[in-house]
Scaffold this motif. Structure first.
Motif, PDB file in Angstrom:
ATOM      1  N   LEU A 121       0.828  -1.233   0.000  1.00 57.21           N
ATOM      2  CA  LEU A 121       0.000   0.000   0.000  1.00 57.21           C
ATOM      3  C   LEU A 121       0.853   1.269   0.000  1.00 57.21           C
ATOM      4  O   LEU A 121       0.377   2.338   0.406  1.00 57.21           O
ATOM      5  N   GLN A 122       2.075   1.147  -0.533  1.00 52.17           N
ATOM      6  CA  GLN A 122       2.938   2.334  -0.631  1.00 52.17           C
ATOM      7  C   GLN A 122       2.233   3.383  -1.485  1.00 52.17           C
ATOM      8  O   GLN A 122       1.697   3.046  -2.557  1.00 52.17           O
ATOM      9  N   ARG A 180       1.901  -1.803   8.333  1.00 56.89           N
ATOM     10  CA  ARG A 180       2.609  -3.031   7.928  1.00 56.89           C
ATOM     11  C   ARG A 180       2.633  -3.169   6.400  1.00 56.89           C
ATOM     12  O   ARG A 180       3.459  -3.871   5.855  1.00 56.89           O
ATOM     13  N   MET A 181       1.678  -2.482   5.731  1.00 57.51           N
ATOM     14  CA  MET A 181       1.663  -2.540   4.258  1.00 57.51           C
ATOM     15  C   MET A 181       2.164  -1.223   3.651  1.00 57.51           C
ATOM     16  O   MET A 181       1.904  -0.938   2.488  1.00 57.51           O
ATOM     17  N   SER A 182       2.868  -0.427   4.463  1.00 53.01           N
ATOM     18  CA  SER A 182       3.584   0.770   4.001  1.00 53.01           C
ATOM     19  C   SER A 182       2.683   1.927   3.594  1.00 53.01           C
ATOM     20  O   SER A 182       3.114   2.824   2.850  1.00 53.01           O
ATOM     21  N   ALA A 183       1.422   1.937   4.029  1.00 53.91           N
ATOM     22  CA  ALA A 183       0.550   3.095   3.755  1.00 53.91           C
ATOM     23  C   ALA A 183       0.897   4.236   4.711  1.00 53.91           C
ATOM     24  O   ALA A 183       1.476   4.014   5.780  1.00 53.91           O
ATOM     25  N   ASP A 184       0.526   5.467   4.317  1.00 54.23           N
ATOM     26  CA  ASP A 184       0.582   6.597   5.248  1.00 54.23           C
ATOM     27  C   ASP A 184      -0.736   6.602   6.015  1.00 54.23           C
ATOM     28  O   ASP A 184      -1.809   6.432   5.424  1.00 54.23           O
ATOM     29  N   VAL A 185      -0.643   6.830   7.320  1.00 52.06           N
ATOM     30  CA  VAL A 185      -1.837   6.740   8.167  1.00 52.06           C
ATOM     31  C   VAL A 185      -2.014   8.036   8.937  1.00 52.06           C
ATOM     32  O   VAL A 185      -1.057   8.538   9.537  1.00 52.06           O
ATOM     33  N   ILE A 186      -3.231   8.596   8.878  1.00 52.91           N
ATOM     34  CA  ILE A 186      -3.521   9.707   9.784  1.00 52.91           C
ATOM     35  C   ILE A 186      -4.695   9.319  10.675  1.00 52.91           C
ATOM     36  O   ILE A 186      -5.602   8.594  10.272  1.00 52.91           O
ATOM     37  N   THR A 187      -4.619   9.807  11.899  1.00 52.44           N
ATOM     38  CA  THR A 187      -5.610   9.443  12.914  1.00 52.44           C
ATOM     39  C   THR A 187      -6.465  10.651  13.233  1.00 52.44           C
ATOM     40  O   THR A 187      -5.931  11.693  13.618  1.00 52.44           O
ATOM     41  N   PHE A 188      -7.768  10.505  13.064  1.00 52.72           N
ATOM     42  CA  PHE A 188      -8.699  11.556  13.475  1.00 52.72           C
ATOM     43  C   PHE A 188      -9.327  11.111  14.783  1.00 52.72           C
ATOM     44  O   PHE A 188      -9.903  10.027  14.865  1.00 52.72           O
ATOM     45  N   ASN A 189      -9.219  11.947  15.790  1.00 54.94           N
ATOM     46  CA  ASN A 189      -9.789  11.617  17.102  1.00 54.94           C
ATOM     47  C   ASN A 189     -10.836  12.676  17.416  1.00 54.94           C
ATOM     48  O   ASN A 189     -10.509  13.855  17.582  1.00 54.94           O
ATOM     49  N   SER A 190     -12.091  12.265  17.480  1.00 54.53           N
ATOM     50  CA  SER A 190     -13.170  13.266  17.597  1.00 54.53           C
ATOM     51  C   SER A 190     -13.027  14.090  18.880  1.00 54.53           C
ATOM     52  O   SER A 190     -13.318  15.287  18.878  1.00 54.53           O
ATOM     53  N   ASP A 250      -7.301   8.116   0.624  1.00 52.46           N
ATOM     54  CA  ASP A 250      -7.776   7.021  -0.249  1.00 52.46           C
ATOM     55  C   ASP A 250      -8.828   6.167   0.442  1.00 52.46           C
ATOM     56  O   ASP A 250      -9.650   5.534  -0.215  1.00 52.46           O
ATOM     57  N   CYS A 251      -8.756   6.092   1.760  1.00 51.44           N
ATOM     58  CA  CYS A 251      -9.676   5.201   2.480  1.00 51.44           C
ATOM     59  C   CYS A 251      -9.959   5.759   3.869  1.00 51.44           C
ATOM     60  O   CYS A 251      -9.026   6.108   4.599  1.00 51.44           O
ATOM     61  N   PHE A 252     -11.259   5.874   4.183  1.00 53.56           N
ATOM     62  CA  PHE A 252     -11.662   6.240   5.541  1.00 53.56           C
ATOM     63  C   PHE A 252     -12.105   4.983   6.272  1.00 53.56           C
ATOM     64  O   PHE A 252     -12.916   4.201   5.745  1.00 53.56           O
ATOM     65  N   ILE A 253     -11.591   4.825   7.471  1.00 50.32           N
ATOM     66  CA  ILE A 253     -12.055   3.746   8.353  1.00 50.32           C
ATOM     67  C   ILE A 253     -12.857   4.431   9.449  1.00 50.32           C
ATOM     68  O   ILE A 253     -12.309   5.225  10.223  1.00 50.32           O
ATOM     69  N   VAL A 254     -14.175   4.177   9.460  1.00 49.18           N
ATOM     70  CA  VAL A 254     -15.080   5.028  10.241  1.00 49.18           C
ATOM     71  C   VAL A 254     -15.722   4.250  11.383  1.00 49.18           C
ATOM     72  O   VAL A 254     -16.306   3.183  11.168  1.00 49.18           O
ATOM     73  N   ARG A 255     -15.617   4.806  12.563  1.00 47.42           N
ATOM     74  CA  ARG A 255     -16.431   4.307  13.691  1.00 47.42           C
ATOM     75  C   ARG A 255     -17.286   5.468  14.206  1.00 47.42           C
ATOM     76  O   ARG A 255     -16.802   6.577  14.384  1.00 47.42           O
ATOM     77  N   HIS A 297      -7.578  -5.913  -0.307  1.00 44.36           N
ATOM     78  CA  HIS A 297      -8.614  -6.209  -1.309  1.00 44.36           C
ATOM     79  C   HIS A 297      -9.328  -4.943  -1.761  1.00 44.36           C
ATOM     80  O   HIS A 297      -9.641  -4.792  -2.941  1.00 44.36           O
ATOM     81  N   LEU A 298      -9.604  -4.024  -0.825  1.00 38.45           N
ATOM     82  CA  LEU A 298     -10.324  -2.810  -1.212  1.00 38.45           C
ATOM     83  C   LEU A 298      -9.462  -1.849  -2.016  1.00 38.45           C
ATOM     84  O   LEU A 298      -9.924  -1.229  -2.971  1.00 38.45           O
ATOM     85  N   LEU A 299      -8.201  -1.706  -1.616  1.00 41.34           N
ATOM     86  CA  LEU A 299      -7.371  -0.669  -2.244  1.00 41.34           C
ATOM     87  C   LEU A 299      -6.616  -1.172  -3.462  1.00 41.34           C
ATOM     88  O   LEU A 299      -6.456  -0.457  -4.445  1.00 41.34           O
ATOM     89  N   VAL A 300      -6.138  -2.389  -3.395  1.00 41.09           N
ATOM     90  CA  VAL A 300      -5.362  -2.908  -4.523  1.00 41.09           C
ATOM     91  C   VAL A 300      -6.284  -3.640  -5.501  1.00 41.09           C
ATOM     92  O   VAL A 300      -5.964  -3.824  -6.674  1.00 41.09           O
ATOM     93  N   GLY A 301      -7.446  -4.049  -4.992  1.00 40.98           N
ATOM     94  CA  GLY A 301      -8.492  -4.533  -5.881  1.00 40.98           C
ATOM     95  C   GLY A 301      -8.372  -5.941  -6.374  1.00 40.98           C
ATOM     96  O   GLY A 301      -8.845  -6.262  -7.457  1.00 40.98           O
ATOM     97  N   LYS A 302      -7.768  -6.794  -5.570  1.00 37.89           N
ATOM     98  CA  LYS A 302      -7.702  -8.201  -5.970  1.00 37.89           C
ATOM     99  C   LYS A 302      -8.886  -8.930  -5.327  1.00 37.89           C
ATOM    100  O   LYS A 302      -8.946  -9.084  -4.124  1.00 37.89           O
ATOM    101  N   GLY A 303      -9.781  -9.414  -6.114  1.00 33.03           N
ATOM    102  CA  GLY A 303     -10.898 -10.194  -5.604  1.00 33.03           C
ATOM    103  C   GLY A 303     -12.112  -9.378  -5.325  1.00 33.03           C
ATOM    104  O   GLY A 303     -13.050  -9.843  -4.774  1.00 33.03           O
TER     105      GLY A 303
END
Ligand code: CP
Length: 303
Positions: free
Chosen positions: A39-40, A65-75, A99-104, A297-303
Motif C-alpha cells: 500500500l505504498q 505493515r503494508m507501508s501506507a501513510d496513516v492519519i488518525t482523526f480523534n473526535s 484514499d480510504c476512511f475507516i469510520v467508527r 482487497h479494497l485498495l489494490v483490488g484483488k478479488g
C-alpha cells in the motif's frame, strides 16, 4: 468491492478470498521484517467518533505493515468538539487526498452516510448497533484457525444482542460461510427479527450453549442502555454468565470467544476468559492480518 459497510454486497467467494489473504498476511507478520510495500503511496485515515482500542490500533498497524501513510482523526481532540458536522469533517479530511476512511461512529448508518459524501473507499469500523464487519471477519478467521472449516459449526452468541453490532455482523457473515448461529439473551435484549437462514434465537442459555462448538459472550453495553432492560446485574449474571459451569454444556472441544472489551465476571467469568478454552487474545491477534487483507482487497483490488 469498493467499500466494506456490511456484508450485503459481498459474495461467499469474495469473503473467502479475504480470509485466504489474511493467512498470507499472518505469515508476513511472523517474519523478522513484518512489512510489505503493498500500500505504498496510499493514505488511510482512521476516523473514530467513538472510543476504540483494538479496532483502531489494529487497523493503523495493518496499514503501516503494508507501508501506507496513516492519519488518525480523534473526535475528542478535533473540531467535532466545537460542533463541526460529520459531513464537514469528512469533506475537510478528503481535501488531504485520503484514499480510504475507516469510520467508527455511535450512529447506526454513519458509514453509509460517509460513503454518500466521499469519493474515498469506506470501511465500517462499527456503526451504532448496526454492523462491525471486520470484527466478524476476524471471528470467522479465528474459527477457521481452530476448526479448519466453518461448515456445520454451531456458534452460540450470548449477551446483549440488542445493542450489539458484533452479533449482527456475525449473524450475517457466519451463515454465509456455512456455520449456524444461536443468538441468546433475555427477551428484552433479543430482537426476534434477527432470526433467519442459519440464525436462531432463544432466551435459554442451556439451549444456546448445549453442544455448541464455540460460545461467544457479548459485552453488556450499559452505556447504550436506558433503565429497564434487565432487573439487576446479579440476575443477569446468574442466568446468562458464561463460566466454568455453563461452558460444560458445550462440546468438550468448544472455544470461548469475546469481541472485547470485557466486563470481567459479569457476562464472562474472568478465570474462564484466561483459560485454555479461551481464544479471546487470538481474536485480537488475528485482527491485524484480517484488516491487512481487507485493506489490500479494497485498495489494490484483488478479488
Ligand atoms: N471489539 C472491538 O471493537 O473493540 P474496540 O472497541 O476496542 O475497538
Amino acid at each position: 468491492m469498493k467499500h466494506l459497510l456490511d456484508f450485503q454486497a459481498w459474495s461467499k467467494g469474495s469473503l473467502e478470498n479475504i480470509l485466504e489473504t489474511a493467512k498470507v498476511m499472518a505469515d508476513v507478520l511472523e517474519r523478522p521484517v513484518k512489512k510489505v510495500p503493498a500500500l505504498q503511496g496510499y493514505t488511510i485515515c482512521t476516523a473514530f467518533f467513538e472510543n476504540s482500542t483494538r479496532t483502531r490500533l489494529s487497523f493503523e498497524l495493518a496499514a503501516r505493515r503494508m507501508s501506507a501513510d496513516v492519519i488518525t482523526f480523534n473526535s475528542a481532540t478535533s473540531s467535532t468538539a466545537k460542533g463541526e458536522s460529520l459531513q464537514d469533517t469528512i469533506a475537510t479530511l478528503e481535501q488531504m487526498k485520503i484514499d480510504c476512511f475507516i469510520v467508527r461512529h455511535e450512529a447506526s448508518g454513519a458509514a453509509h452516510s460517509v460513503n454518500k459524501f466521499s469519493k474515498a473507499k469506506i470501511i465500517n469500523a462499527g456503526d451504532g448497533r448496526r454492523a462491525h464487519p471486520t470484527q466478524a471477519l476476524l471471528d470467522a478467521y479465528t474459527l477457521l484457525q481452530r476448526f479448519g472449516s466453518l461448515e456445520g459449526l454451531e456458534v452460540a452468541i450470548v449477551g446483549d444482542v440488542r445493542h450489539s453490532r458484533v452479533a449482527r455482523s456475525n449473524a450475517e457473515l457466519l451463515p454465509k460461510l456455512g456455520a449456524k448461529v444461536r443468538l441468546c439473551a433475555p427477551a428484552t435484549l433479543l430482537p426476534k427479527e434477527l432470526e433467519g437462514d442459519g440464525v436462531s434465537t432463544t432466551t435459554s442459555l442451556e439451549e444456546a450453549v448445549s453442544g455448541a462448538d464455540a460460545v461467544m459472550a457479548l459485552r453488556l453495553q450499559l452505556e447504550r442502555m436506558n433503565t429497564g432492560y434487565i432487573p439487576s446485574l446479579e440476575e443477569y449474571r446468574s442466568l446468562y454468565q458464561i463460566n466454568a459451569k455453563t461452558i460444560q454444556l458445550a462440546k468438550e472441544t468448544a472455544i470461548v470467544m469475546h469481541p472485547g472489551p470485557m466486563n470481567r465476571d459479569l457476562e464472562i467469568e474472568g478465570e474462564l476468559a484466561d483459560s485454555s478454552k479461551s481464544v479471546i487474545l487470538e481474536q485480537v491477534k488475528n485482527g491485524v492480518p484480517v484488516r491487512m487483507a481487507v485493506l489490500y482487497h479494497l485498495l489494490v483490488g484483488k478479488g
